[in-house]
Design a protein around this motif. Structure first.
Motif, PDB file in Angstrom:
ATOM      1  N   GLY A   1      60.494  92.437  54.739  1.00  0.00           N
ATOM      2  CA  GLY A   1      60.404  91.609  53.543  1.00  0.00           C
ATOM      3  C   GLY A   1      61.534  90.602  53.467  1.00  0.00           C
ATOM      4  O   GLY A   1      61.335  89.447  53.070  1.00  0.00           O
ATOM      5  N   ALA A   2      62.745  91.030  53.884  1.00  0.00           N
ATOM      6  CA  ALA A   2      63.887  90.117  53.881  1.00  0.00           C
ATOM      7  C   ALA A   2      63.663  88.969  54.863  1.00  0.00           C
ATOM      8  O   ALA A   2      64.021  87.814  54.583  1.00  0.00           O
ATOM      9  CB  ALA A   2      65.159  90.878  54.242  1.00  0.00           C
ATOM     10  N   VAL A   3      63.064  89.282  56.010  1.00  0.00           N
ATOM     11  CA  VAL A   3      62.768  88.233  56.991  1.00  0.00           C
ATOM     12  C   VAL A   3      61.792  87.217  56.408  1.00  0.00           C
ATOM     13  O   VAL A   3      61.965  86.000  56.560  1.00  0.00           O
ATOM     14  CB  VAL A   3      62.207  88.855  58.286  1.00  0.00           C
ATOM     15  CG1 VAL A   3      61.666  87.763  59.214  1.00  0.00           C
ATOM     16  CG2 VAL A   3      63.277  89.666  58.989  1.00  0.00           C
ATOM     17  N   VAL A   4      60.768  87.703  55.703  1.00  0.00           N
ATOM     18  CA  VAL A   4      59.795  86.802  55.090  1.00  0.00           C
ATOM     19  C   VAL A   4      60.473  85.898  54.063  1.00  0.00           C
ATOM     20  O   VAL A   4      60.254  84.672  54.032  1.00  0.00           O
ATOM     21  CB  VAL A   4      58.653  87.609  54.438  1.00  0.00           C
ATOM     22  CG1 VAL A   4      57.747  86.690  53.615  1.00  0.00           C
ATOM     23  CG2 VAL A   4      57.834  88.330  55.509  1.00  0.00           C
TER      24      VAL A   4
ATOM     25  N   ALA B   1      61.455  97.039  54.151  1.00  0.00           N
ATOM     26  CA  ALA B   1      62.423  96.239  53.398  1.00  0.00           C
ATOM     27  C   ALA B   1      63.013  95.124  54.264  1.00  0.00           C
ATOM     28  O   ALA B   1      63.156  93.980  53.819  1.00  0.00           O
ATOM     29  CB  ALA B   1      63.536  97.135  52.853  1.00  0.00           C
ATOM     30  N   SER B   2      63.351  95.448  55.506  1.00  0.00           N
ATOM     31  CA  SER B   2      63.896  94.431  56.401  1.00  0.00           C
ATOM     32  C   SER B   2      62.850  93.365  56.714  1.00  0.00           C
ATOM     33  O   SER B   2      63.168  92.172  56.779  1.00  0.00           O
ATOM     34  CB  SER B   2      64.389  95.080  57.700  1.00  0.00           C
ATOM     35  OG  SER B   2      65.467  95.959  57.447  1.00  0.00           O
TER      36      SER B   2
ATOM     37  N   PHE C   1      71.397  90.857  53.383  1.00  0.00           N
ATOM     38  CA  PHE C   1      70.649  92.108  53.227  1.00  0.00           C
ATOM     39  C   PHE C   1      70.446  92.771  54.583  1.00  0.00           C
ATOM     40  O   PHE C   1      70.666  93.983  54.728  1.00  0.00           O
ATOM     41  CB  PHE C   1      69.294  91.830  52.568  1.00  0.00           C
ATOM     42  CG  PHE C   1      68.424  93.049  52.454  1.00  0.00           C
ATOM     43  CD1 PHE C   1      68.607  93.955  51.409  1.00  0.00           C
ATOM     44  CD2 PHE C   1      67.443  93.303  53.384  1.00  0.00           C
ATOM     45  CE1 PHE C   1      67.808  95.080  51.300  1.00  0.00           C
ATOM     46  CE2 PHE C   1      66.635  94.432  53.283  1.00  0.00           C
ATOM     47  CZ  PHE C   1      66.837  95.324  52.242  1.00  0.00           C
ATOM     48  N   LEU C   2      70.040  91.996  55.581  1.00  0.00           N
ATOM     49  CA  LEU C   2      69.818  92.566  56.907  1.00  0.00           C
ATOM     50  C   LEU C   2      71.114  93.105  57.511  1.00  0.00           C
ATOM     51  O   LEU C   2      71.119  94.151  58.158  1.00  0.00           O
ATOM     52  CB  LEU C   2      69.216  91.518  57.843  1.00  0.00           C
ATOM     53  CG  LEU C   2      67.779  91.096  57.530  1.00  0.00           C
ATOM     54  CD1 LEU C   2      67.370  89.920  58.398  1.00  0.00           C
ATOM     55  CD2 LEU C   2      66.802  92.253  57.719  1.00  0.00           C
TER      56      LEU C   2
END
Length: 295
Positions: free
Chosen positions: A139-142, A136-137, A289-290
């Motif tokens: 994906g947030a970076v992407v 999930a993290s 989110f992160l």
């Protein structure tokens, strides 16, 4: 020009932490507005030096007020003096990239790209701090970096090399945050503020003679203000992170987008593109989110 930091010392005073972070964000924007104004007439290296020299003057005066015994105890309590000095040099590098960028680019564009530093922290923490990143993290970076691409828009890097400067700033600031997490996590905030400022002041003093131009009398107050704002804004950021979890207070720093938009328009006549806001929204959502995942 800072962004939400990953380091935290949690004390259950959330309202005070939010108040400190709101104040820090506003002061950062005022600082950067002054920097952008000064770099139209002076070398960014000279303005960087003024920022750190003023930082040390303001902080030194406050430490003298505390008295020598208490000051000595605070300064001697750091866990790693070399680590603190490394933090200061990384912050100096980030400031230099930022000041160079402010001279050429709108405030808001620089801010939006700098907001990607939490994404870089997440990635760099894998090899440097041996931290694990969940799917999930990742994906947030992407998503966040897609936002960076949108915010920057199509550019000819050879024709507009200044557009690369905010990326250097974000990278150095991410390393600064990781160094803070590694070396300054348990140190007194005044010690962290002092040694970071000392490293920046000493290094910038060595090179500023090569870039020096005489300062007009009317610009001296603004130079002094830049130094004072640099010290006070950093202290408020450190206090915010000590009063409340980073995941709670960090999102409030994103209000800098509002301050930067107002300042850029009122002072410099900058009109942001819609792509800047769209990309910024993705970056901010990824950053929040992160931050909340690290509770």
């Amino acid at each position: 020009m800072p962004s939400p930091t990953a380091t935290t010392s949690t004390v259950d005073r959330p309202l005070r932490g939010i108040a400190f972070i709101l104040g820090a964000g506003l002061l950062f924007t005022l600082l950067d507005t002054g920097v952008k104004w000064l770099t139209q007439s002076y070398s960014p290296v000279q303005v960087v030096w003024a920022r750190y020299a003023g930082h040390m003057l303001v902080l030194g005066g406050y430490l003298l007020m505390l008295g020598w015994p208490r000051c000595r105890a605070i300064m001697a309590s750091v866990e790693s003096l070399p680590g603190q000095l490394v933090r200061g040099l990384l912050l100096l590098a980030a400031s230099t990239f930022a000041f160079l960028a402010f001279r050429e680019l709108p405030l808001l564009q620089v801010y939006v790209i700098n907001f990607s530093s939490p994404l870089l922290v997440t990635l760099l923490a894998i090899p440097l701090l041996k931290e694990r990143v969940t799917l999930a993290s990742g994906g947030a970076v992407v998503v966040g970096f897609i936002g960076v691409v949108i915010a920057v828009g199509p550019l000819d890097w050879r024709a507009q090399p200044a557009a690369l400067l905010p990326f250097g700033m974000a990278f150095c600031f991410a390393l600064y945050q990781l160094a803070t997490r590694r070396f300054g996590r348990n140190d007194h905030p005044l010690a962290s503020l002092f040694y970071a400022g000392l490293a920046g002041a000493l290094a910038s003093s060595l090179i500023v003679p090569f870039f020096w131009t005489p300062i007009a009398a009317g610009h001296i107050p603004l130079f002094l203000l830049v130094g004072a704002l640099g010290a006070v804004s950093q202290l408020m950021l450190i206090l915010a992170m000590r009063c409340a979890p980073a995941s709670l207070v960090s999102p409030f720093l994103y209000l800098q987008i509002v301050w930067a938009t107002l300042s850029g328009y009122l002072v410099f006549g900058d009109i942001p593109l819609i792509e800047t806001y769209l990309g910024g929204a993705l970056i901010i959502m990824a950053g929040i989110f992160l931050a909340t995942r690290k509770r």
